[in-house]
Design a protein around this motif. Structure first.
Motif, PDB file in Angstrom:
ATOM      1  N   ALA B 104       8.226   4.066  50.280  1.00  0.00           N
ATOM      2  CA  ALA B 104       8.030   3.939  48.833  1.00  0.00           C
ATOM      3  C   ALA B 104       8.545   2.617  48.284  1.00  0.00           C
ATOM      4  N   SER B 105       9.449   1.969  49.014  1.00  0.00           N
ATOM      5  CA  SER B 105      10.092   0.778  48.448  1.00  0.00           C
ATOM      6  C   SER B 105       9.129  -0.389  48.256  1.00  0.00           C
ATOM      7  N   THR B 106       8.016  -0.393  48.981  1.00  0.00           N
ATOM      8  CA  THR B 106       7.136  -1.564  48.911  1.00  0.00           C
ATOM      9  C   THR B 106       5.789  -1.295  48.244  1.00  0.00           C
ATOM     10  N   VAL B 107       5.577  -0.070  47.748  1.00  0.00           N
ATOM     11  CA  VAL B 107       4.219   0.252  47.295  1.00  0.00           C
ATOM     12  C   VAL B 107       4.053   0.216  45.770  1.00  0.00           C
ATOM     13  N   ASN B 108       2.788   0.143  45.333  1.00  0.00           N
ATOM     14  CA  ASN B 108       2.438   0.150  43.914  1.00  0.00           C
ATOM     15  C   ASN B 108       2.150   1.545  43.400  1.00  0.00           C
ATOM     16  N   LEU B 109       1.754   2.447  44.313  1.00  0.00           N
ATOM     17  CA  LEU B 109       1.204   3.728  43.871  1.00  0.00           C
ATOM     18  C   LEU B 109       1.537   4.807  44.906  1.00  0.00           C
ATOM     19  N   ALA B 110       1.693   6.045  44.422  1.00  0.00           N
ATOM     20  CA  ALA B 110       1.929   7.161  45.334  1.00  0.00           C
ATOM     21  C   ALA B 110       0.839   8.207  45.161  1.00  0.00           C
ATOM     22  N   VAL B 111       0.286   8.662  46.296  1.00  0.00           N
ATOM     23  CA  VAL B 111      -0.643   9.789  46.288  1.00  0.00           C
ATOM     24  C   VAL B 111       0.156  11.006  46.744  1.00  0.00           C
ATOM     25  N   ILE B 112       0.287  11.992  45.871  1.00  0.00           N
ATOM     26  CA  ILE B 112       1.049  13.190  46.222  1.00  0.00           C
ATOM     27  C   ILE B 112       0.086  14.367  46.359  1.00  0.00           C
ATOM     28  N   GLU B 118      -0.967  26.938  46.907  1.00  0.00           N
ATOM     29  CA  GLU B 118       0.485  27.059  46.774  1.00  0.00           C
ATOM     30  C   GLU B 118       0.985  26.580  45.417  1.00  0.00           C
ATOM     31  N   GLY B 119       0.286  25.612  44.838  1.00  0.00           N
ATOM     32  CA  GLY B 119       0.796  24.991  43.619  1.00  0.00           C
ATOM     33  C   GLY B 119       1.987  24.100  43.940  1.00  0.00           C
ATOM     34  N   LEU B 120       2.810  23.790  42.926  1.00  0.00           N
ATOM     35  CA  LEU B 120       3.949  22.914  43.148  1.00  0.00           C
ATOM     36  C   LEU B 120       4.983  23.624  44.013  1.00  0.00           C
ATOM     37  N   VAL B 121       5.481  22.903  45.010  1.00  0.00           N
ATOM     38  CA  VAL B 121       6.559  23.445  45.828  1.00  0.00           C
ATOM     39  C   VAL B 121       7.736  22.475  45.756  1.00  0.00           C
ATOM     40  N   GLU B 122       8.850  22.870  46.359  1.00  0.00           N
ATOM     41  CA  GLU B 122      10.053  22.020  46.312  1.00  0.00           C
ATOM     42  C   GLU B 122       9.755  20.587  46.718  1.00  0.00           C
ATOM     43  N   GLN B 123       8.968  20.433  47.780  1.00  0.00           N
ATOM     44  CA  GLN B 123       8.732  19.074  48.276  1.00  0.00           C
ATOM     45  C   GLN B 123       7.917  18.238  47.303  1.00  0.00           C
ATOM     46  N   THR B 124       7.076  18.886  46.494  1.00  0.00           N
ATOM     47  CA  THR B 124       6.344  18.133  45.474  1.00  0.00           C
ATOM     48  C   THR B 124       7.347  17.493  44.515  1.00  0.00           C
ATOM     49  N   VAL B 141      -1.886  12.732  41.704  1.00  0.00           N
ATOM     50  CA  VAL B 141      -1.665  14.051  42.291  1.00  0.00           C
ATOM     51  C   VAL B 141      -3.022  14.567  42.759  1.00  0.00           C
ATOM     52  N   CYS B 142      -3.165  14.699  44.081  1.00  0.00           N
ATOM     53  CA  CYS B 142      -4.416  15.243  44.615  1.00  0.00           C
ATOM     54  C   CYS B 142      -4.219  16.730  44.857  1.00  0.00           C
ATOM     55  N   VAL B 143      -4.949  17.546  44.129  1.00  0.00           N
ATOM     56  CA  VAL B 143      -4.895  18.988  44.353  1.00  0.00           C
ATOM     57  C   VAL B 143      -5.898  19.275  45.473  1.00  0.00           C
ATOM     58  N   ASN B 144      -5.343  19.514  46.666  1.00  0.00           N
ATOM     59  CA  ASN B 144      -6.166  19.593  47.874  1.00  0.00           C
ATOM     60  C   ASN B 144      -6.518  21.053  48.228  1.00  0.00           C
ATOM     61  N   LYS B 145      -7.461  21.175  49.112  1.00  0.00           N
ATOM     62  CA  LYS B 145      -7.940  22.478  49.599  1.00  0.00           C
ATOM     63  C   LYS B 145      -8.598  23.285  48.468  1.00  0.00           C
ATOM     64  N   ASP B 162       1.607  22.430  35.227  1.00  0.00           N
ATOM     65  CA  ASP B 162       2.934  22.570  35.842  1.00  0.00           C
ATOM     66  C   ASP B 162       3.513  21.199  36.181  1.00  0.00           C
ATOM     67  N   PHE B 163       2.665  20.340  36.738  1.00  0.00           N
ATOM     68  CA  PHE B 163       3.166  19.025  37.137  1.00  0.00           C
ATOM     69  C   PHE B 163       3.575  18.201  35.922  1.00  0.00           C
ATOM     70  N   ARG B 164       2.770  18.278  34.844  1.00  0.00           N
ATOM     71  CA  ARG B 164       3.102  17.526  33.631  1.00  0.00           C
ATOM     72  C   ARG B 164       4.448  17.971  33.065  1.00  0.00           C
ATOM     73  N   ASN B 165       4.657  19.277  33.073  1.00  0.00           N
ATOM     74  CA  ASN B 165       5.935  19.795  32.577  1.00  0.00           C
ATOM     75  C   ASN B 165       7.101  19.260  33.396  1.00  0.00           C
ATOM     76  N   PHE B 166       6.897  19.263  34.711  1.00  0.00           N
ATOM     77  CA  PHE B 166       7.961  18.800  35.598  1.00  0.00           C
ATOM     78  C   PHE B 166       8.175  17.293  35.467  1.00  0.00           C
ATOM     79  N   SER B 167       7.086  16.528  35.434  1.00  0.00           N
ATOM     80  CA  SER B 167       7.224  15.072  35.527  1.00  0.00           C
ATOM     81  C   SER B 167       7.682  14.434  34.221  1.00  0.00           C
TER      82      SER B 167
END
Lengths: 302, 417
Positions: B104-112, B118-124, B141-145, B162-167
């Motif tokens: 993460a230290s060198t990047v511009n963007l993160a794809v999570i 499952e929805g949001l889990v601890e690792q999210t 945030v890619c909602v996969n599957k 859920d993600f908006r509330n958390f973030s």
């Protein structure tokens, strides 16, 4: 802030590589540049010239000569070293064989690839190098995809891929215990196509082997190998004249050629852009198993 | 040819389909070569799986293939006519937090990646927190599957809410959501025909278009001196050039500069990249600068503009991630590396540890930092450093700690002022 501050991806890669090269010169007592005569190490040499201009490149070039090199490679190397005014140190595989310190592989696919490693490790110990810059790229091979810029090697020159130093931002930590050293890869983030586009943009001179030429070749296991006195032919194999060029330059005995009519850098770039096989796909040394590269790197290979 | 570069990280927990997503991006953007595909097909068969396991494209080390996990950050490359992309593929396992920090230290963007079932889990939470801690300004945030929830819009909407509330508790400027199926390729490179309710871009469209140039700091001029070039040849006897990578702002020939820490002033006499002289230099260019006056500047010093100087700090208010297998011992001394400058330092106080899953602060009597721990600490330095807030400048606001006996990099730190 608009267009005038935009850099192309080649500019960004160049800036990153120059930063890495300067960091090596600043952090180490006895750094060196491993020069193979291939296009990647030629690009590293070009970047090093830029990084230290107007001073000379402040480190020697080291070439591990297997004795099975293309004669064109050796001529090119000597010419470049003279132009740049740098010291050349040659580590000779033939000398090790003559002294009985290593033995050659036998058989039709025999190569001196694996015995380059003792020659390299020997040169590192003899000259006390604490950093060796190489032209390897992460896109070349699966094990290399996990390489750091500053890759730590223990006193046996081994790479421990499960215990690599974390590398954050551009804060490279080159500190080491006596006897340990680093391999440094300024081209980590370049792809084959980036290298070719950069050679084109900067008009960098490269050996004629990279361009289409007529050559006596042998077809073996889906590969085209250059015919030479070092290649043992099977009874059913025959040499034939083909129009070929090389995508990588290693030993005569392992470097596969591709049939091609590309005579200029522009034509090579066009070919690379649509190629459907990786450049190391033509390397017999990588075809010895899924983790052949990782295994060799652990032993101290480039 | 004026393609830019986008560096991004992919993060997800085990089985979120991260390797499959990367395989999909490479495959559909025609980056995978035939011999790579053949080798993956061979390996898939050996493992006895059905079809082609695209994750084998990214898991290269012997141990990874044997255990079916990713244990180190792997870098992948692909190019479209619009951009060149560098993917830092970080493992999702909790014990490898340090790898995500590294990537993460060198990047511009993160794809999570989030599994739609499952929805949001601890690792999210953990991955989003690290992305925010490391100053990543763009999250997708890619909602996969989505195929496994019958392409259900309500399910997707719930996850985005859920993600908006958390973030909202995190410091991330730009968050996007995309419903995908990495396995089938829906909305990765090609538009899905099975989710008409979604009218946003595909993942690749978004990666091609996201605007990251503005993330570079073009206001505060910062030039860390990396190496001093003195040719000492007959033609360049008096040449003294300062080599370095511009860390912020735009330097122009003629600009007044001040050297830190000495405070000596001079003006920029010339700027060059190799033989080519240039009028101005900006991040992330590697250049050589000469000054009009003969001043004493060496590696580790910094050239800045007199009216815009970084903070002088001797005690850093920092967030650190502990990276080493050996826990942090109280009173331990470190070599702190800040750009090209090194100084002896110690952690004078652990203010609190952060539970990276809940974001709760853990205040303890005698805190111990173990590998993968994140904490707010005070770092006391033997001599002052010139730093910026990390959120303003990722180069001048970050540092690493090195154990002077093992020489290993043991912690990564960022300064929040």
């Amino acid at each position: 802030m608009s267009g005038e501050y935009n850099l192309s991806h080649l500019d960004e890669l160049e800036a990153e590589s120059m930063y890495v090269l300067r960091e090596v010169a600043a952090q180490f007592d006895r750094p060196s540049l491993l020069f193979s005569g291939g296009k990647d190490s030629i690009v590293v040499a070009h970047l090093a010239r830029k990084a230290f201009f107007p001073a000379r490149i402040p480190l020697p070039f080291v070439h591990i000569d297997t004795g099975h090199n293309f004669p064109e490679t050796i001529a090119f190397r000597d010419d470049l070293v003279e132009k740049l005014g740098v010291q050349l140190i040659v580590g000779s595989v033939q000398t090790l064989i003559d002294r009985g310190e290593v033995s050659e592989e036998k058989g039709f696919n025999a190569s001196r690839n694996s015995i380059q490693t003792p020659a390299l490790v020997g040169a590192i110990e003899e000259h006390g190098f604490d950093a060796c810059i190489g032209g390897a790229r992460r896109d070349e091979e699966k094990a290399r995809a996990k390489e750091r810029f500053f890759s730590h090697r223990d006193e046996f020159s081994s790479w421990d891929p499960k215990n690599q130093r974390p590398e954050l931002w551009q804060l490279f930590n080159g500190k080491h215990q006596p006897g340990e050293h680093f391999r440094v890869f300024p081209l980590n983030n370049w792809t084959e196509l980036d290298v070719w586009n950069y050679i084109l943009r900067e008009q960098i001179e490269i050996p004629s082997l990279y361009f289409s030429h007529k050559r006596k070749c042998v077809r073996r296991a889906g590969q085209i190998l250059a015919f030479s006195e070092h290649l043992n032919l099977r009874p059913e194999e025959k040499s034939e004249m083909l129009c070929v060029r090389f995508r990588t330059l290693g030993d005569l005995t392992i470097t596969g050629a591709v049939e091609s009519n590309a005579e200029t850098i522009e034509q090579v770039v066009d070919e690379v852009a649509v190629a459907r096989n990786t450049e190391r796909g033509g390397r017999m040394d990588d075809r010895r198993g899924e983790t052949a590269m990782e295994d060799r790197k652990k032993e101290g290979y480039f | 040819m004026a393609q830019g570069l986008l560096r991004f990280i992919t993060a997800g927990s085990v089985d979120d389909g991260k390797s499959t997503l990367i395989g999909r991006l490479l495959y559909d953007s025609k980056t995978i070569f035939e011999d790579q595909l053949e080798s993956v097909e061979r390996a898939s068969k050996q493992k006895g799986g059905d079809g082609v396991d695209l994750s084998l494209l990214t898991d290269g080390l012997r141990a990874e293939r044997e255990q079916g996990i990713t244990i180190d950050v792997a870098y992948r490359y692909f190019t479209t006519p619009k951009r060149k992309f560098i993917i830092a593929d970080a493992p999702g396992h909790i014990q490898y937090t340090r790898n995500m920090v590294t990537g993460a230290s060198t990047v511009n963007l993160a794809v999570i990646l989030v599994d739609a079932r499952e929805g949001l889990v601890e690792q999210t939470h953990c991955h989003s927190f690290i992305a925010s801690l490391l100053g990543i300004k763009h999250i997708v945030v890619c909602v996969n599957k989505m195929d496994l929830v019958d392409w259900d819009e309500a399910c997707y909407e719930q996850i985005t809410e859920d993600f908006r509330n958390f973030s909202s508790r995190l410091d991330i400027a730009d968050v996007r959501f995309i419903p995908i199926s990495a396995l089938d390729g829906d909305n990765v490179v090609l538009r899905s025909t099975r989710m008409d309710w979604y009218d946003g871009p595909t993942l690749l469209n978004h990666l091609e278009q996201v605007h990251v140039a503005a993330d570079r700091n073009m206001q505060d001029c910062r030039f860390p001196v990396q190496y001093v070039i003195r040719p000492q040849t007959d033609t360049d006897r008096d040449f003294r050039g300062y080599a370095g990578r511009v860390a912020g702002g735009v330097f122009k020939v003629g600009d007044e500069v001040v050297a830190l820490p000495s405070g000596t002033r001079s003006r920029v006499a010339s700027l060059a990249i190799g033989e080519r002289t240039i009028d101005m230099a900006f991040p992330p260019q590697s250049v050589v600068m000469t000054l009009e006056d003969d001043v004493d500047v060496s590696r580790g010093d910094m050239l800045v503009r007199p009216n815009n100087q970084p903070e002088e700090v001797q005690e850093i208010d920092a967030r650190i991630c502990w990276l080493d297998e050996q826990a942090m011992r109280p009173g331990m001394r470190f070599t702190l590396r800040h750009m090209a400058h090194e100084v002896t330092a110690k952690v004078s106080e652990v203010v609190y540890r952060i539970d990276i899953n809940t974001l709760h602060r853990i205040e303890e009597e005698a805190p111990v930092l173990e590998m993968n721990d994140v904490a707010r600490v005070k770092v006391r330095c033997a001599s002052p450093l010139f730093m910026d807030d990390y959120r303003r400048n990722r180069t001048t606001g970050s540092f690493i700690l090195i154990d002077p006996s093992t020489r290993r990099t043991v912690a990564a730190g960022v300064q929040y002022s």
